[in-house]
Design a protein around this motif. Structure first.
Motif, PDB file in Angstrom:
ATOM      1  N   HIS A  14       0.812  -1.216   0.000  1.00  0.00           N
ATOM      2  CA  HIS A  14       0.000   0.000   0.000  1.00  0.00           C
ATOM      3  C   HIS A  14       0.848   1.269   0.000  1.00  0.00           C
ATOM      4  CE1 HIS A  14      -3.896  -1.969   0.334  1.00  0.00           C
ATOM      5  NE2 HIS A  14      -3.266  -2.859   1.075  1.00  0.00           N
ATOM      6  N   ALA A  15       2.121   1.123  -0.324  1.00  0.00           N
ATOM      7  CA  ALA A  15       3.060   2.251  -0.431  1.00  0.00           C
ATOM      8  C   ALA A  15       3.114   3.109   0.835  1.00  0.00           C
ATOM      9  CB  ALA A  15       2.729   3.098  -1.659  1.00  0.00           C
ATOM     10  N   VAL A  16       3.000   2.453   1.979  1.00  0.00           N
ATOM     11  CA  VAL A  16       3.130   3.145   3.257  1.00  0.00           C
ATOM     12  C   VAL A  16       4.585   3.562   3.418  1.00  0.00           C
ATOM     13  CG1 VAL A  16       3.044   2.805   5.767  1.00  0.00           C
ATOM     14  CG2 VAL A  16       1.200   1.936   4.324  1.00  0.00           C
ATOM     15  N   GLN A  17       4.812   4.786   3.832  1.00  0.00           N
ATOM     16  CA  GLN A  17       6.182   5.278   3.960  1.00  0.00           C
ATOM     17  C   GLN A  17       6.717   5.207   5.377  1.00  0.00           C
ATOM     18  OE1 GLN A  17       6.001   9.172   2.244  1.00  0.00           O
ATOM     19  NE2 GLN A  17       5.882   8.372   0.159  1.00  0.00           N
ATOM     20  N   ARG A  18       5.837   5.106   6.360  1.00  0.00           N
ATOM     21  CA  ARG A  18       6.247   5.038   7.762  1.00  0.00           C
ATOM     22  C   ARG A  18       5.425   3.949   8.443  1.00  0.00           C
ATOM     23  NH1 ARG A  18       9.107   9.637   7.953  1.00  0.00           N
ATOM     24  NH2 ARG A  18       9.491   9.949  10.163  1.00  0.00           N
ATOM     25  N   LEU A  19       6.103   3.114   9.211  1.00  0.00           N
ATOM     26  CA  LEU A  19       5.447   2.013   9.905  1.00  0.00           C
ATOM     27  C   LEU A  19       5.834   2.085  11.377  1.00  0.00           C
ATOM     28  CD1 LEU A  19       3.746  -0.579   9.541  1.00  0.00           C
ATOM     29  CD2 LEU A  19       5.885  -1.800   9.140  1.00  0.00           C
ATOM     30  N   ALA A  20       4.842   2.164  12.267  1.00  0.00           N
ATOM     31  CA  ALA A  20       5.104   2.297  13.694  1.00  0.00           C
ATOM     32  C   ALA A  20       4.782   1.000  14.430  1.00  0.00           C
ATOM     33  CB  ALA A  20       4.282   3.442  14.277  1.00  0.00           C
ATOM     34  N   PHE A  21       5.685   0.624  15.316  1.00  0.00           N
ATOM     35  CA  PHE A  21       5.483  -0.514  16.209  1.00  0.00           C
ATOM     36  C   PHE A  21       5.525   0.010  17.633  1.00  0.00           C
ATOM     37  CE2 PHE A  21       7.436  -4.098  13.376  1.00  0.00           C
ATOM     38  CZ  PHE A  21       6.419  -3.937  12.475  1.00  0.00           C
ATOM     39  N   GLY A  22       4.861  -0.680  18.530  1.00  0.00           N
ATOM     40  CA  GLY A  22       4.815  -0.274  19.927  1.00  0.00           C
ATOM     41  C   GLY A  22       5.940  -0.844  20.767  1.00  0.00           C
ATOM     42  N   TYR A  23       7.091  -1.074  20.179  1.00  0.00           N
ATOM     43  CA  TYR A  23       8.227  -1.585  20.942  1.00  0.00           C
ATOM     44  C   TYR A  23       8.600  -0.599  22.042  1.00  0.00           C
ATOM     45  CZ  TYR A  23       9.270  -4.963  17.174  1.00  0.00           C
ATOM     46  OH  TYR A  23       9.225  -5.975  16.255  1.00  0.00           O
ATOM     47  N   ALA A  24       8.981  -1.127  23.199  1.00  0.00           N
ATOM     48  CA  ALA A  24       9.380  -0.294  24.335  1.00  0.00           C
ATOM     49  C   ALA A  24      10.698  -0.823  24.894  1.00  0.00           C
ATOM     50  CB  ALA A  24       8.304  -0.312  25.411  1.00  0.00           C
ATOM     51  N   ARG A  25      11.547   0.083  25.335  1.00  0.00           N
ATOM     52  CA  ARG A  25      12.864  -0.303  25.854  1.00  0.00           C
ATOM     53  C   ARG A  25      12.753  -1.320  26.989  1.00  0.00           C
ATOM     54  NH1 ARG A  25      15.409   4.524  26.923  1.00  0.00           N
ATOM     55  NH2 ARG A  25      16.224   4.471  24.822  1.00  0.00           N
ATOM     56  N   TYR A  26      11.721  -1.202  27.818  1.00  0.00           N
ATOM     57  CA  TYR A  26      11.607  -2.135  28.941  1.00  0.00           C
ATOM     58  C   TYR A  26      11.301  -3.564  28.478  1.00  0.00           C
ATOM     59  CZ  TYR A  26       6.438  -1.739  28.883  1.00  0.00           C
ATOM     60  OH  TYR A  26       5.107  -1.763  28.531  1.00  0.00           O
ATOM     61  N   GLN A  27      11.000  -3.738  27.208  1.00  0.00           N
ATOM     62  CA  GLN A  27      10.782  -5.074  26.649  1.00  0.00           C
ATOM     63  C   GLN A  27      11.931  -5.473  25.719  1.00  0.00           C
ATOM     64  OE1 GLN A  27       6.986  -4.240  24.793  1.00  0.00           O
ATOM     65  NE2 GLN A  27       5.872  -5.109  26.509  1.00  0.00           N
ATOM     66  N   SER A  28      13.057  -4.798  25.812  1.00  0.00           N
ATOM     67  CA  SER A  28      14.145  -5.026  24.856  1.00  0.00           C
ATOM     68  C   SER A  28      14.864  -6.357  25.052  1.00  0.00           C
ATOM     69  CB  SER A  28      15.156  -3.879  24.898  1.00  0.00           C
ATOM     70  OG  SER A  28      15.798  -3.830  26.148  1.00  0.00           O
ATOM     71  N   ASN A  29      14.459  -7.154  26.034  1.00  0.00           N
ATOM     72  CA  ASN A  29      15.011  -8.504  26.125  1.00  0.00           C
ATOM     73  C   ASN A  29      14.184  -9.490  25.296  1.00  0.00           C
ATOM     74  OD1 ASN A  29      12.832  -8.340  27.913  1.00  0.00           O
ATOM     75  ND2 ASN A  29      13.692  -9.882  29.291  1.00  0.00           N
ATOM     76  N   TRP A  30      13.027  -9.055  24.789  1.00  0.00           N
ATOM     77  CA  TRP A  30      12.265  -9.896  23.873  1.00  0.00           C
ATOM     78  C   TRP A  30      13.049  -9.911  22.559  1.00  0.00           C
ATOM     79  CZ3 TRP A  30       6.365  -8.457  24.330  1.00  0.00           C
ATOM     80  CH2 TRP A  30       5.972  -8.571  25.659  1.00  0.00           C
ATOM     81  N   PRO A  31      13.289 -11.064  21.965  1.00  0.00           N
ATOM     82  CA  PRO A  31      14.155 -11.141  20.785  1.00  0.00           C
ATOM     83  C   PRO A  31      13.813 -10.145  19.672  1.00  0.00           C
ATOM     84  CG  PRO A  31      13.681 -13.338  21.577  1.00  0.00           C
ATOM     85  CD  PRO A  31      12.831 -12.393  22.395  1.00  0.00           C
ATOM     86  N   GLU A  32      12.532  -9.979  19.362  1.00  0.00           N
ATOM     87  CA  GLU A  32      12.153  -9.082  18.264  1.00  0.00           C
ATOM     88  C   GLU A  32      12.282  -7.611  18.631  1.00  0.00           C
ATOM     89  OE1 GLU A  32       8.331  -9.653  20.546  1.00  0.00           O
ATOM     90  OE2 GLU A  32      10.037 -10.907  20.020  1.00  0.00           O
ATOM     91  N   GLN A  33      12.505  -7.315  19.919  1.00  0.00           N
ATOM     92  CA  GLN A  33      12.633  -5.927  20.343  1.00  0.00           C
ATOM     93  C   GLN A  33      14.058  -5.584  20.797  1.00  0.00           C
ATOM     94  OE1 GLN A  33       9.480  -4.127  22.648  1.00  0.00           O
ATOM     95  NE2 GLN A  33       8.060  -5.739  22.073  1.00  0.00           N
TER      96      GLN A  33
END
Length: 124
Positions: A6-25
């Motif tokens: 859909h030619a989206v130019q910006r994609l936002a995820f709700g990643y948070a530093r306090y979850q940065s031990n989760w592999p995808e974050q």
């Protein structure tokens, strides 16, 4: 894939530093995801990344009048999420990046079905 189709130019995820031990974050995963998306002209935005704790996220949501009911994923994965480090983390991120890249490279071959609200009611 939906963003690229859909030619989206910006994609936002709700990643948070306090979850940065989760592999995808992890910082490594974010760096890799950002690189893959940028190859397709998509900028990764992480507006909640600077949040230091779950409690601070809840406080901000309350101040903004937003429900905290869906603050984090509510699935068995959250319960069984493992922390990966070292070579194991790198190998899993490598696989993740390769699968995202492979999917993005085959956009024209992949059918995406968008479920509208009427269909969504069937699943609730």
């Amino acid at each position: 894939m939906i963003a690229a189709k859909h030619a989206v130019q910006r994609l936002a995820f709700g990643y948070a530093r306090y979850q940065s031990n989760w592999p995808e974050q992890t910082p490594l995963a974010i760096e890799r995801l950002r690189a893959v998306l940028s190859r397709y002209g998509i900028v990764l935005e992480l507006p909640a990344y600077d949040l230091e704790s779950r409690e601070s996220a809840i406080e901000i949501l309350k101040v903004l009048g937003v429900s905290t009911a869906s603050l984090e994923q509510k699935c068995i994965q959250q319960i069984s999420n493992v922390t990966l480090t070292g070579d194991r983390l790198v190998s899993q991120i490598d696989l993740w990046e390769q699968s995202i890249q492979a999917s993005m490279a085959r956009l024209d071959e992949i059918a995406i079905e968008v479920i509208d609200e009427i269909e969504l009611d069937k699943f609730q």
